[in-house]
Motif scaffolding. Sequence first.
Motif, PDB file in Angstrom:
ATOM      1  N   LYS A 102      -2.512   6.073  -8.508  1.00 14.90           N
ATOM      2  CA  LYS A 102      -3.692   5.525  -7.839  1.00 14.90           C
ATOM      3  C   LYS A 102      -3.722   4.009  -7.934  1.00 14.90           C
ATOM      4  O   LYS A 102      -3.983   3.310  -6.946  1.00 14.90           O
ATOM      5  CB  LYS A 102      -4.942   6.132  -8.464  1.00 14.90           C
ATOM      6  CG  LYS A 102      -6.266   5.646  -7.884  1.00 14.90           C
ATOM      7  CD  LYS A 102      -7.432   6.317  -8.603  1.00 14.90           C
ATOM      8  CE  LYS A 102      -8.775   5.782  -8.122  1.00 14.90           C
ATOM      9  NZ  LYS A 102      -9.913   6.414  -8.864  1.00 14.90           N
ATOM     10  N   TYR A 121      -0.944   2.447  -5.749  1.00  6.68           N
ATOM     11  CA  TYR A 121      -1.302   2.532  -4.326  1.00  6.68           C
ATOM     12  C   TYR A 121      -2.298   1.442  -3.947  1.00  6.68           C
ATOM     13  O   TYR A 121      -2.129   0.739  -2.935  1.00  6.68           O
ATOM     14  CB  TYR A 121      -1.879   3.915  -4.020  1.00  6.68           C
ATOM     15  CG  TYR A 121      -2.412   4.045  -2.613  1.00  6.68           C
ATOM     16  CD1 TYR A 121      -1.555   4.325  -1.546  1.00  6.68           C
ATOM     17  CD2 TYR A 121      -3.775   3.873  -2.345  1.00  6.68           C
ATOM     18  CE1 TYR A 121      -2.044   4.436  -0.249  1.00  6.68           C
ATOM     19  CE2 TYR A 121      -4.270   3.984  -1.057  1.00  6.68           C
ATOM     20  CZ  TYR A 121      -3.402   4.251  -0.011  1.00  6.68           C
ATOM     21  OH  TYR A 121      -3.880   4.342   1.277  1.00  6.68           O
ATOM     22  N   ASN A 122      -3.334   1.283  -4.756  1.00  8.00           N
ATOM     23  CA  ASN A 122      -4.366   0.294  -4.434  1.00  8.00           C
ATOM     24  C   ASN A 122      -3.841  -1.134  -4.504  1.00  8.00           C
ATOM     25  O   ASN A 122      -4.219  -1.984  -3.691  1.00  8.00           O
ATOM     26  CB  ASN A 122      -5.553   0.465  -5.378  1.00  8.00           C
ATOM     27  CG  ASN A 122      -6.399   1.679  -5.048  1.00  8.00           C
ATOM     28  OD1 ASN A 122      -6.652   1.971  -3.880  1.00  8.00           O
ATOM     29  ND2 ASN A 122      -6.830   2.408  -6.063  1.00  8.00           N
ATOM     30  N   LEU A 156      -0.682  -2.101  -3.986  1.00  7.48           N
ATOM     31  CA  LEU A 156       0.259  -2.339  -2.893  1.00  7.48           C
ATOM     32  C   LEU A 156      -0.420  -2.383  -1.528  1.00  7.48           C
ATOM     33  O   LEU A 156       0.201  -2.788  -0.546  1.00  7.48           O
ATOM     34  CB  LEU A 156       1.361  -1.270  -2.910  1.00  7.48           C
ATOM     35  CG  LEU A 156       2.303  -1.338  -4.120  1.00  7.48           C
ATOM     36  CD1 LEU A 156       3.373  -0.259  -4.018  1.00  7.48           C
ATOM     37  CD2 LEU A 156       2.947  -2.721  -4.221  1.00  7.48           C
ATOM     38  N   GLU A 157      -1.687  -1.970  -1.487  1.00  9.49           N
ATOM     39  CA  GLU A 157      -2.466  -2.154  -0.264  1.00  9.49           C
ATOM     40  C   GLU A 157      -2.794  -3.627  -0.041  1.00  9.49           C
ATOM     41  O   GLU A 157      -3.120  -4.033   1.078  1.00  9.49           O
ATOM     42  CB  GLU A 157      -3.765  -1.338  -0.346  1.00  9.49           C
ATOM     43  CG  GLU A 157      -3.589   0.149  -0.127  1.00  9.49           C
ATOM     44  CD  GLU A 157      -3.309   0.478   1.327  1.00  9.49           C
ATOM     45  OE1 GLU A 157      -4.233   0.363   2.155  1.00  9.49           O
ATOM     46  OE2 GLU A 157      -2.156   0.824   1.644  1.00  9.49           O
ATOM     47  N   MET A 158      -2.702  -4.415  -1.108  1.00  3.13           N
ATOM     48  CA  MET A 158      -2.952  -5.852  -0.996  1.00  3.13           C
ATOM     49  C   MET A 158      -1.658  -6.570  -0.616  1.00  3.13           C
ATOM     50  O   MET A 158      -0.619  -6.347  -1.243  1.00  3.13           O
ATOM     51  CB  MET A 158      -3.472  -6.409  -2.328  1.00  3.13           C
ATOM     52  CG  MET A 158      -4.711  -5.722  -2.855  1.00  3.13           C
ATOM     53  SD  MET A 158      -5.247  -6.470  -4.435  1.00  3.13           S
ATOM     54  CE  MET A 158      -6.407  -5.225  -5.019  1.00  3.13           C
ATOM     55  N   PRO A 159      -1.694  -7.420   0.388  1.00  2.91           N
ATOM     56  CA  PRO A 159      -0.466  -8.093   0.849  1.00  2.91           C
ATOM     57  C   PRO A 159       0.109  -9.067  -0.183  1.00  2.91           C
ATOM     58  O   PRO A 159       1.253  -9.484  -0.054  1.00  2.91           O
ATOM     59  CB  PRO A 159      -0.924  -8.830   2.104  1.00  2.91           C
ATOM     60  CG  PRO A 159      -2.406  -9.017   1.941  1.00  2.91           C
ATOM     61  CD  PRO A 159      -2.874  -7.806   1.200  1.00  2.91           C
ATOM     62  N   GLU A 197       4.073  -7.067  -4.397  1.00  4.17           N
ATOM     63  CA  GLU A 197       5.292  -6.332  -4.065  1.00  4.17           C
ATOM     64  C   GLU A 197       5.783  -5.656  -5.330  1.00  4.17           C
ATOM     65  O   GLU A 197       5.903  -6.287  -6.391  1.00  4.17           O
ATOM     66  CB  GLU A 197       6.375  -7.298  -3.560  1.00  4.17           C
ATOM     67  CG  GLU A 197       7.749  -6.690  -3.412  1.00  4.17           C
ATOM     68  CD  GLU A 197       8.840  -7.734  -3.260  1.00  4.17           C
ATOM     69  OE1 GLU A 197      10.014  -7.336  -3.173  1.00  4.17           O
ATOM     70  OE2 GLU A 197       8.520  -8.940  -3.237  1.00  4.17           O
ATOM     71  N   GLN A 198       6.037  -4.342  -5.267  1.00  2.00           N
ATOM     72  CA  GLN A 198       6.519  -3.656  -6.457  1.00  2.00           C
ATOM     73  C   GLN A 198       7.944  -4.075  -6.778  1.00  2.00           C
ATOM     74  O   GLN A 198       8.791  -4.232  -5.887  1.00  2.00           O
ATOM     75  CB  GLN A 198       6.469  -2.137  -6.300  1.00  2.00           C
ATOM     76  CG  GLN A 198       6.859  -1.410  -7.594  1.00  2.00           C
ATOM     77  CD  GLN A 198       6.762   0.094  -7.485  1.00  2.00           C
ATOM     78  OE1 GLN A 198       6.600   0.648  -6.396  1.00  2.00           O
ATOM     79  NE2 GLN A 198       6.874   0.778  -8.619  1.00  2.00           N
ATOM     80  N   GLN A 240      -9.267  -8.557  -6.557  1.00  2.00           N
ATOM     81  CA  GLN A 240      -9.836  -8.759  -5.217  1.00  2.00           C
ATOM     82  C   GLN A 240     -10.715  -9.994  -5.173  1.00  2.00           C
ATOM     83  O   GLN A 240     -10.669 -10.787  -4.220  1.00  2.00           O
ATOM     84  CB  GLN A 240     -10.615  -7.510  -4.791  1.00  2.00           C
ATOM     85  CG  GLN A 240      -9.715  -6.310  -4.510  1.00  2.00           C
ATOM     86  CD  GLN A 240     -10.503  -5.015  -4.343  1.00  2.00           C
ATOM     87  OE1 GLN A 240     -11.673  -4.921  -4.754  1.00  2.00           O
ATOM     88  NE2 GLN A 240      -9.878  -4.009  -3.755  1.00  2.00           N
TER      89      GLN A 240
END
Length: 359
Positions: free
Chosen positions: A277, A280-281, A283-286, A289-290, A351
């Motif tokens: 979780k 995912y959250n 990597l939703e942010m530009p 990068e993993q 955020q």
Amino acid sequence: MSQLVKNLLCSYVKALQPYQSARRLYSGGQDWLNANESPFANDYQLDSSKLNRYPSCQPSSVINAYASYAGVKPEETLVSRGADEGIELLVRAFCEPGKDSVLICPPTYGMYAISAQTFNVGVEQVALNDDFSLNTDAMCALVGKVKVVFICSPNNPTGTDVPAAQIEKVLNAFADSAIVVVDEAYIEFSSAQSWASKLAQYPNLVVLRTLSKAFALAGIRCGFTLASAEIIQALLKVIAPYPLPEPVAQIAAQALTDESILHIKQQIAILDQQKGKLLYNLLEMPQFEQVGDSAANFILLRAAQREGLMNYLVSQGILIRDQSKQLNLQDCLRITVGSDEQNQRLLEAIQRFYQSEQA
């Protein structure tokens, strides 16, 4: 430093840079997500009637329980003050100061090198490949030049499993010249098979384990070295007389009961869900990068405005680990998976930081 200390201090200690543990770097914080600790705290009982006596060097209640858990023989098991002491014992037992060397594969756990340097033992380095697998050809070129080889799998800080074929190649190449140590501190979070089942097949194999991560017992400092009985006997020559305090032995034995192990596995499953979780959250942010993989209880990300983000999170009492000084990990941050509440506070703080930077 006083003139007396300057005159007496060993030359190799003068140049030594100590390991920067999470507690050394920061003394306070609300959310500790920088040391790969578990967010769970489990209850244990303490019998104080034995505290007036020196403890056993290798308490059978702990040795037998962990050997059963790891699927090895008790005589193939040594318990120590964390896996860090296991690293130190291997260097002390098998490396001549000022003469021998160990081999490490950065980016990896920093204590391998520091433990060697503390005893005036050399450190050879073979960097991991771009995909964080082993550069086995370069490693094998050092056969006969090193006495101990350290491989971390899952690797800290990249979260990657080392392919079995690569470890087998290294074990075979160094079969007659070096101990090969597979550090499995995070094995409970990985789907890879433990190397503990291969001790009879590879006499030069050593496996390191710990109760600090999956067992949520970083505070008691209890680790294990699994190896042939001959290697264990060699390490017992250099270990302290009373390495495991009585309270630690009691708690470790309780943690290794069948009931407790089942409870720990349930907590691991929760952390795996939280990890998915959180990743995912993020990597939703530009801005993220993993990097590497997530076969441990942490994730590694390359972050835009890394330094500013780190400083902001510290100001909010949220501590993660900056790995940008490690080889090939520029602008990388390592985040320990915390509780749902901790992870949520982290996400909200990140955020806020990026929103303020865009304003």
